[in-house]
Design a protein around this motif. Sequence first.
Motif, short mmCIF file in Angstrom:
data_model
loop_
_atom_site.label_atom_id
_atom_site.label_comp_id
_atom_site.label_asym_id
_atom_site.label_seq_id
_atom_site.Cartn_x
_atom_site.Cartn_y
_atom_site.Cartn_z
N LEU A 442 121.70 48.05 1.50
CA LEU A 442 122.84 47.32 2.05
C LEU A 442 122.41 46.10 2.87
N PRO A 443 121.43 46.20 3.79
CA PRO A 443 121.05 45.00 4.56
C PRO A 443 120.57 43.86 3.66
N PRO A 452 127.29 36.78 7.52
CA PRO A 452 126.72 36.73 8.88
C PRO A 452 126.19 38.11 9.28
N PRO A 453 125.16 38.16 10.11
CA PRO A 453 124.61 39.46 10.54
C PRO A 453 125.67 40.33 11.19
N MET A 454 125.59 41.63 10.95
CA MET A 454 126.53 42.56 11.56
C MET A 454 126.23 42.71 13.04
N PRO A 455 127.29 42.91 13.85
CA PRO A 455 127.07 43.12 15.29
C PRO A 455 126.18 44.33 15.53
N GLU A 456 125.50 44.34 16.65
CA GLU A 456 124.59 45.44 16.99
C GLU A 456 125.38 46.76 17.07
N GLY A 457 124.88 47.77 16.39
CA GLY A 457 125.54 49.07 16.39
C GLY A 457 126.54 49.24 15.26
N ALA A 462 129.04 50.75 9.06
CA ALA A 462 129.18 50.08 7.77
C ALA A 462 128.56 50.91 6.65
N SER A 463 127.39 51.50 6.91
CA SER A 463 126.74 52.35 5.91
C SER A 463 127.58 53.57 5.60
N ASP A 464 128.17 54.19 6.63
CA ASP A 464 129.01 55.36 6.42
C ASP A 464 130.20 55.02 5.51
N ALA A 465 130.77 53.84 5.72
CA ALA A 465 131.91 53.43 4.90
C ALA A 465 131.49 53.17 3.46
N VAL A 466 130.37 52.46 3.30
CA VAL A 466 129.90 52.10 1.96
C VAL A 466 129.51 53.35 1.17
N ALA A 471 134.85 49.24 1.66
CA ALA A 471 134.29 47.99 2.15
C ALA A 471 134.57 47.86 3.65
N PRO A 472 133.53 47.69 4.49
CA PRO A 472 133.73 47.59 5.94
C PRO A 472 134.18 46.20 6.34
N VAL A 473 135.43 45.87 6.05
CA VAL A 473 135.97 44.54 6.34
C VAL A 473 136.68 44.59 7.69
N PRO A 474 136.19 43.90 8.71
CA PRO A 474 136.87 43.88 10.01
C PRO A 474 138.23 43.18 9.91
N LYS A 475 139.13 43.56 10.83
CA LYS A 475 140.44 42.91 10.85
C LYS A 475 140.29 41.43 11.18
#
Length: 533
Positions: A442-443, A452-457, A462-466, A471-475
């Motif tokens: 995934l990375p 863009p890089p994912m926020p820390e933590g 994101a991996s759990d969702a994938v 798809a880990p799409v933020p609002k």
Amino acid sequence: MTSSTTVANSAPEPPIADAPKGLRGHPWLTLLTVALGVTMVALDGTIVAIANPAIQKDLGASLADVQWITNGYLLALAVALITAGKLGDRFGHRQTFLIGVVGFAISSAAIGFSGEVSLVVAFRVLQGLCGALLMPAALGLLRATFPAEKLNMAIGIWGAVIGASTAAGPIVGGLLVEHVNWQSVFFINAPVGVLAVVLGLLLLVDHRAEQAPRSFDIPGIVLLSGAMFCLIWALINAADWHWTDQRTLLFLALAAVCFAVFIFWENRTAEPLLPLSMFRSVPLSAGTVLMLLMAFGFMGGLFFVTFYLQNVHGMSPVDSGLHLLPLTAMMIVASPLAGALITKFGPRTPLVGAMMITAVAMFGLSRLDADSGGVEMAVWFALLGLGLGPVMVGATEVIVGNAPIQHAGVAGGLQQAAMQVGGSLGTAVLGAVMAGRVDSTLPEKWADAGLPPMPEGAESKASDAVEVGIAPVPKGTPPEVAGKITAVAHDTFVSGMGFAFTVAAVVSVVAALVAAFTKRGENADAAGGAVHI
């Protein structure tokens, strides 16, 4: 003198001369009756998954509560199967089957009337215990009722019923939840149970072996139940705890200790719960391992297919169930045909061929991508059903047919326990395979897409969702970026699913090698020696 109870001689006798006359004890009517009971258990294995979101919303349940609705049932079923088979050998398979059906129907209705999730979980555990009573008893009744030359065909139809009921679960469950309510998913078992009990009282005949057990191995029951609980509990939680977690290792170690002490005890008690002498039969041992490996690949692999269809392709539960119909239909067709082939040629060649077909289908499924069409999926699902049907029938016949008639119930419990352990092991191991592939790819795919890089933590979430195809799409994410995230998530999930199916295919090849050690049941003819007393 005559009665409804029969005794099976230990020595083979002509199967037709002593067969019961009239409707009571008729082999095919016996099959019809036990099929109704088995339908409830098989249907419940998949139908409840569709109802879980509605239960969670209606009862305000947490995710852990909903998981226990499934895990409580699975644990109770797996832990009690072999002990329940022993009860059938001791008290008679007819009585055990009827008690199991009544308990399953009542507990199902009780779930529908439950207003708290704790009650739903409690009654699901009771469901699992009752399902454990009736499943081995059903096989014991078939073994004792059908003559040797028709047993494979009977088991073939029995396997087709299980396959059809299992696959019908998502479709029936989706329709009931959508158009009625979640309670109806459980209420549907009540009329089926009533019909099975009425037919059972009218048609079933109890068969007892002259050498049937006369006592109970209480220490053996405690040790085996503890071992199975610790093993299944570790496998259920391995995805959340991880394999190297101290809790996972602790429960696996406890399971190993309990199994070791159980084996030590069984070799020294007069009437063991699970006579280890049964495993001196190489075909019986091979059949047990084959059932476990088959369930490993089948249940473990299909665990991801539902996420693939619903989260990657965006299908509803009903639509995803319809897309799996080629698999179901082929299992329904292949199971009775396999019974006929095994009767004529013996189990070895059909089972080896079927597992190789299964391996080819698994390799084919490993090639699916996010854009694969319905025709491509249908071909591989149908081929998978063509391979699995004969294995379900053949491995069951090898296990039950190679066990002495007085241990038919224990053999039936062993067959079901191998399937439950194999399914849990496959889901856990292939889940770990999926998680490992997602974490490693995934990375890289995320960076290659210019995201863009994912926020820390956020990487872990994101991996759990994938891992389940989401798809880990933020609002508030712009549509163009959301499209890239979705493409990366689906591509990563499909990559992990493909790797998992490749592992399942390799396991299927190993299972084909194990199938080479199977042969026709040495004790199958003993069923024909049943006489009225």
